[in-house]
Design a protein around this motif. Structure first.
Motif, PDB file in Angstrom:
ATOM      1  N   LEU A   1      97.397  92.410  28.029  1.00  0.00           N
ATOM      2  CA  LEU A   1      97.886  91.107  27.583  1.00  0.00           C
ATOM      3  C   LEU A   1      98.668  91.247  26.278  1.00  0.00           C
ATOM      4  O   LEU A   1      99.703  90.611  26.086  1.00  0.00           O
ATOM      5  N   ARG A   2      98.180  92.123  25.388  1.00  0.00           N
ATOM      6  CA  ARG A   2      98.883  92.357  24.124  1.00  0.00           C
ATOM      7  C   ARG A   2     100.303  92.849  24.404  1.00  0.00           C
ATOM      8  O   ARG A   2     101.275  92.427  23.791  1.00  0.00           O
ATOM      9  N   ARG A   3     100.403  93.742  25.377  1.00  0.00           N
ATOM     10  CA  ARG A   3     101.711  94.281  25.724  1.00  0.00           C
ATOM     11  C   ARG A   3     102.636  93.159  26.238  1.00  0.00           C
ATOM     12  O   ARG A   3     103.797  93.073  25.852  1.00  0.00           O
ATOM     13  N   ALA A   4     102.058  92.270  27.077  1.00  0.00           N
ATOM     14  CA  ALA A   4     102.842  91.164  27.627  1.00  0.00           C
ATOM     15  C   ALA A   4     103.300  90.214  26.521  1.00  0.00           C
ATOM     16  O   ALA A   4     104.426  89.713  26.519  1.00  0.00           O
ATOM     17  N   VAL A   5     102.407  90.005  25.564  1.00  0.00           N
ATOM     18  CA  VAL A   5     102.694  89.109  24.444  1.00  0.00           C
ATOM     19  C   VAL A   5     103.827  89.679  23.589  1.00  0.00           C
ATOM     20  O   VAL A   5     104.729  88.968  23.155  1.00  0.00           O
ATOM     21  N   ILE A   6     103.785  91.006  23.361  1.00  0.00           N
ATOM     22  CA  ILE A   6     104.812  91.653  22.539  1.00  0.00           C
ATOM     23  C   ILE A   6     106.168  91.555  23.232  1.00  0.00           C
ATOM     24  O   ILE A   6     107.192  91.284  22.593  1.00  0.00           O
ATOM     25  N   GLN A   7     106.139  91.737  24.558  1.00  0.00           N
ATOM     26  CA  GLN A   7     107.397  91.605  25.301  1.00  0.00           C
ATOM     27  C   GLN A   7     107.988  90.207  25.130  1.00  0.00           C
ATOM     28  O   GLN A   7     109.183  90.044  24.891  1.00  0.00           O
ATOM     29  N   ALA A   8     107.118  89.195  25.238  1.00  0.00           N
ATOM     30  CA  ALA A   8     107.580  87.815  25.081  1.00  0.00           C
ATOM     31  C   ALA A   8     108.114  87.593  23.669  1.00  0.00           C
ATOM     32  O   ALA A   8     109.178  87.000  23.474  1.00  0.00           O
ATOM     33  N   LYS A   9     107.399  88.118  22.671  1.00  0.00           N
ATOM     34  CA  LYS A   9     107.817  87.958  21.277  1.00  0.00           C
ATOM     35  C   LYS A   9     109.206  88.553  21.063  1.00  0.00           C
ATOM     36  O   LYS A   9     110.081  87.927  20.455  1.00  0.00           O
ATOM     37  N   GLU A  10     109.391  89.765  21.600  1.00  0.00           N
ATOM     38  CA  GLU A  10     110.687  90.429  21.405  1.00  0.00           C
ATOM     39  C   GLU A  10     111.799  89.668  22.115  1.00  0.00           C
ATOM     40  O   GLU A  10     112.910  89.533  21.579  1.00  0.00           O
ATOM     41  N   ALA A  11     111.500  89.134  23.305  1.00  0.00           N
ATOM     42  CA  ALA A  11     112.515  88.378  24.050  1.00  0.00           C
ATOM     43  C   ALA A  11     112.922  87.118  23.293  1.00  0.00           C
ATOM     44  O   ALA A  11     114.082  86.692  23.344  1.00  0.00           O
ATOM     45  N   LEU A  12     111.966  86.544  22.561  1.00  0.00           N
ATOM     46  CA  LEU A  12     112.249  85.293  21.845  1.00  0.00           C
ATOM     47  C   LEU A  12     113.246  85.459  20.695  1.00  0.00           C
ATOM     48  O   LEU A  12     113.725  84.476  20.147  1.00  0.00           O
ATOM     49  N   SER A  13     113.538  86.696  20.313  1.00  0.00           N
ATOM     50  CA  SER A  13     114.581  86.902  19.299  1.00  0.00           C
ATOM     51  C   SER A  13     115.966  86.677  19.882  1.00  0.00           C
ATOM     52  O   SER A  13     116.936  86.533  19.154  1.00  0.00           O
TER      53      SER A  13
END
Lengths: 176, 613
Positions: B261-273
């Motif tokens: 889940l942490r990995r999925a969250v980081i992916q989402a965070k990076e996409a939000l830039s």
């Protein structure tokens, strides 16, 4: 005086800041430990001693107030710690105004703001008279002049504390 | 045998610059044309496999999902800290702390117990090996970067990690300062520069004056417990709550799922830039979880975190005794500065558009390589003058801290203090050294206790021991004591409050030698032998071919001689000799290989002809 020696300067109260900076940078280039990373431990230690001295010297001498304090100490004069008597009345009124503002009395604010301006002006005056005294002493080193410098420094320090207290109080209450 | 080997390429051993990051680490080196990144990014993750082998980097990162309880990430957050300091992060980490350790954290990974410096050493060793691979030479010396706001214990722990990894750490450089060095390298930059460094786990702000090749740090500030990790944790908590209500089950104890889940969250965070919205997307066996996060929600979440970076910035400007208007440039460093809200907050505070053209992931390693060049003597016109981020002092009567060296003093910085005895016959004096800005000892960070022992018994106040406190160019404290009555060095015991004693580090170095993967020479030798095995095997096989029988007698004997010589060299410990013999055998079998090749091509061509008809 070792801080002056470290920068290759004659002990003078008035200094040219650009020259001071240049001396500091030049000597740092020569003595910084980065230049001795492949040297033996004795040379390394010497480089550390030289640069820490240089850093102390530059930090102390670049600011006129700390420079004068150092100069006085090296001349065997301790700095007084008592309040300048001519400021007693001012301080008394200031404390009342500070109390009032802390108690929520906004009418004291105007008084504090004008005190703030007055103290800032006093600081400016002290700096100007220090500059004058420095020049005088450098030309003609008389003990009496050092005493005057000492009194001016003491007054300046005291006013700067007052200014800090007033500003702190004004900030705290404007934040709310 | 006396062969004189002259190695023209490596007159001096290369010093590498290493960015030892919370999330990722990277090494660089100084070339004639400038600093250059060596090989790829190494994730700062270390894992112990079930067979007890320790692995680091990308491989270990995969283990986070499969074996979270024996895998460590973000270990930088634990460097130089005690158990009491890190309770909050330990709640989030899947690995366990061994009970009963006070001054040094110990982590239980599988059947191994490791301290944070030992864990970091595995990351450093991986970087060292990668660098050696690229440079083709052994690497033994390094410049390692640390957050500017790291205290003495955190710096010492980083240096210990280097030593355990077999690296002589020539210098610790502050990360924002290194970035400034890389930024101001080619350009004739002058003036005031602010470096805003928001990384995976730490935040730093430094203000420098660039003048005629001198990079003078005026002030620095920061928070060693604030970074992209904190943003990840916010999103993670939202997702965990969601999952609890959707699945009707608290999954926060399932470490593997949490890491996925942490990995999925980081992916989402990076996409939000880059996008107005992004999906947190989790597949765990047959179960799935999806949640869209839009930029508005994301910004609302992270605003308090960004706000926490602005206060140190304001303090730093104040400490530098300058106004915001005087700052000429703002440089952005660290992955978290890719977030648009971070950029706009920095732009608002510094009132100018920040520089974002440098790769925020690489600039620190490049700067470390420049500093390596300065130390190695290749870069002569640049000099860094850095500062200590925290004031240093000693405990005095009534639990008060008396400052000896003030924060933002240019380092090296030193101060001496005279100590004496308080009662008749007293034979030792205890000095408690602290770091911090507060007045009370309990609000400062304890660094160490120094025991001036074996003082000759005499009347109170007669002893005269001068103690010198020196913060060196690495920002690390060195203490020496001199008995002014005898003029001799006075001995003392040092008990660091957090971190390892010298003896402990030495023991770890020895242990790491025992268990270490082979050193560079051994690896070269192993690789040469593997190659020799390959060619010997191939030649053996070729000898069975008709083409071999067709060779002239002397050609066959040349090959046999080369085989024998290679077999002899094989058992020497000189990889260059093995490679020479491999080359000779190659030459000797050239004609044979050609003949076999022709034969094979001939057969193949026949084959195609058959098929074509």
């Amino acid at each position: 005086m070792k801080f002056y020696d470290a920068l290759g300067l004659e002990p003078k109260l008035a200094l040219d800041l650009d020259d001071l900076k240049k001396r500091f940078y030049d000597r740092s280039r020569q003595w910084h430990p980065d230049r001795f990373s492949r040297a033996n431990s004795e040379e390394k230690q010497r480089s550390e001693e030289m640069t820490s001295m240089l850093n102390d010297a530059f930090r102390t001498l670049r600011d006129p107030v700390s420079r004068a304090e150092y100069f006085l100490r090296e001349s065997g004069l301790e700095l007084p710690k008592d309040a300048p008597p001519e400021l007693l009345e001012e301080v008394f009124e200031l404390n009342m105004a500070l109390e009032e503002l802390r108690g929520g009395d906004e009418s004291a604010r105007g008084q504090l703001v004008s005190a703030q301006e007055r103290f800032a002006a006093m600081m400016g005056d002290a700096d100007a008279s220090l500059a004058g005294l420095f020049a005088h002493y450098d030309e003609k080193p008389e003990r009496a002049m050092l005493d005057q410098i000492r009194a001016t420094l003491n007054r300046r320090k005291y006013v700067s504390n007052l200014l800090r207290d007033v500003e702190k109080e004004l900030n705290v209450h404007s934040a709310n | 045998m006396s062969t004189l080997q002259i190695d023209f390429g490596h007159a001096k051993p290369r010093i590498v610059g290493i960015d030892l990051g919370t999330t990722n680490s990277l090494a660089a080196v100084m070339d004639l044309t400038g600093p250059r990144i060596l090989s790829g990014i190494v994730p700062s993750v270390v894992s112990v496999t079930e067979s007890g082998e320790v692995i680091a980097g990308a491989e270990a990162r995969e283990m986070l999902i499969t074996h979270p309880e024996r895998t460590v990430y973000s270990v930088k957050r634990l460097m130089g800290r005690g158990v009491g300091d890190v309770q909050e992060e330990l709640k989030l980490f899947p690995f366990h702390v061994v009970e009963g350790s006070e001054s040094v954290l110990k982590l239980q990974l599988g059947d191994k117990v490791m301290t944070p410096p030992e864990v970091s050493a595995y990351v450093l060793r991986k970087l060292k090996e990668d660098a050696e691979e690229v440079l083709g030479a052994e690497v033994t010396q390094a410049v390692i970067t640390v957050p500017a706001y790291f205290n003495d214990a955190q710096r010492q722990a980083t240096k210990d990690a280097g030593r355990i990894a077999g690296l002589e750490v020539l210098r610790l450089v502050n990360e924002p300062t290194a970035a400034a060095l890389a930024y101001g390298l080619d350009k004739r930059k002058e003036g005031l520069v602010a470096v805003y460094d928001f990384g995976g786990g730490t935040f730093d702000i430094s203000i420098l004056r660039l003048h005629d090749g001198i990079f003078e740090v005026l002030a620095t500030n920061g928070d060693t417990h604030l970074g992209g990790d904190d943003i990840d944790n916010l999103l993670l908590n939202i997702a965990l709550e969601d999952i609890q209500s959707e699945w009707g089950e608290d999954v926060s104890g399932n470490a593997g799922l949490v890491q996925l889940l942490r990995r999925a969250v980081i992916q989402a965070k990076e996409a939000l830039s880059f996008a107005p919205a992004a999906m947190i997307d989790l597949e765990y066996g047959p179960r799935t979880y999806q949640r869209e996060i839009d930029v508005q929600l994301f910004n609302r979440l992270i605003e308090p975190i960004i706000e926490r970076t602005l206060r140190p910035c304001r303090n730093c400007i104040k400490d530098a005794a300058i106004t915001v208007e005087q700052i000429n440039e703002t440089v952005m460093v660290g992955g978290s500065t890719r977030i648009p809200l971070v950029r706009s907050a920095v732009e608002r505070l510094f009132r100018k558009r920040p520089h974002t053209e440098l790769n925020p992931d690489e600039v620190v390693a490049l700067g470390a390589a420049v500093q390596a060049g300065i130390l190695g003597g290749e870069v002569e016109d640049k000099l860094l003058l850095d500062v200590t981020p925290l004031s240093l002092g000693i405990e005095t009567m009534g639990g008060l801290m008396s400052k000896l060296i003030h924060r933002n003093s240019t380092i090296p910085a030193s101060e001496t203090e005279l100590f004496t005895t308080a009662v008749d016959g007293q034979t030792n004096v205890l000095i408690h050294v602290l770091q911090g800005e507060r007045e009370l000892v309990k609000d400062c960070r304890s660094l160490a206790r120094f025991d001036l022992k074996e003082i000759e018994p005499m009347i109170a106040g007669m002893a005269r021991i001068q103690v010198r406190f020196l913060i060196d160019a690495n920002g690390i404290l060195n203490v020496t004591a001199k008995d002014l009555r005898t003029g001799k060095e006075h001995s003392m015991d040092v008990k660091p409050s957090y971190g390892l004693t010298d003896d402990q580090v030495e023991a770890m170095i020895l242990e790491s030698y025992d268990k270490a993967e082979e050193d560079f020479k051994e690896r070269q030798l192993r690789e040469a032998r593997i190659e020799a095995d390959a060619i010997l095997g191939a030649v053996d096989k070729a000898k069975e071919d008709e083409a071999y029988q067709a060779l002239a007698e002397d050609e066959r004997s040349t090959i046999d001689r080369a085989i024998n010589e290679l077999r002899l060299a094989y058992h020497s410990d000189d990889h260059l000799l093995i490679r020479d013999q491999i080359e000779k055998l190659n030459q000797a079998t050239m004609a044979l290989a050609e003949a076999i090749m022709n034969e094979a091509v001939g057969k193949a061509l026949k084959g195609t002809n058959v098929n074509a008809q």
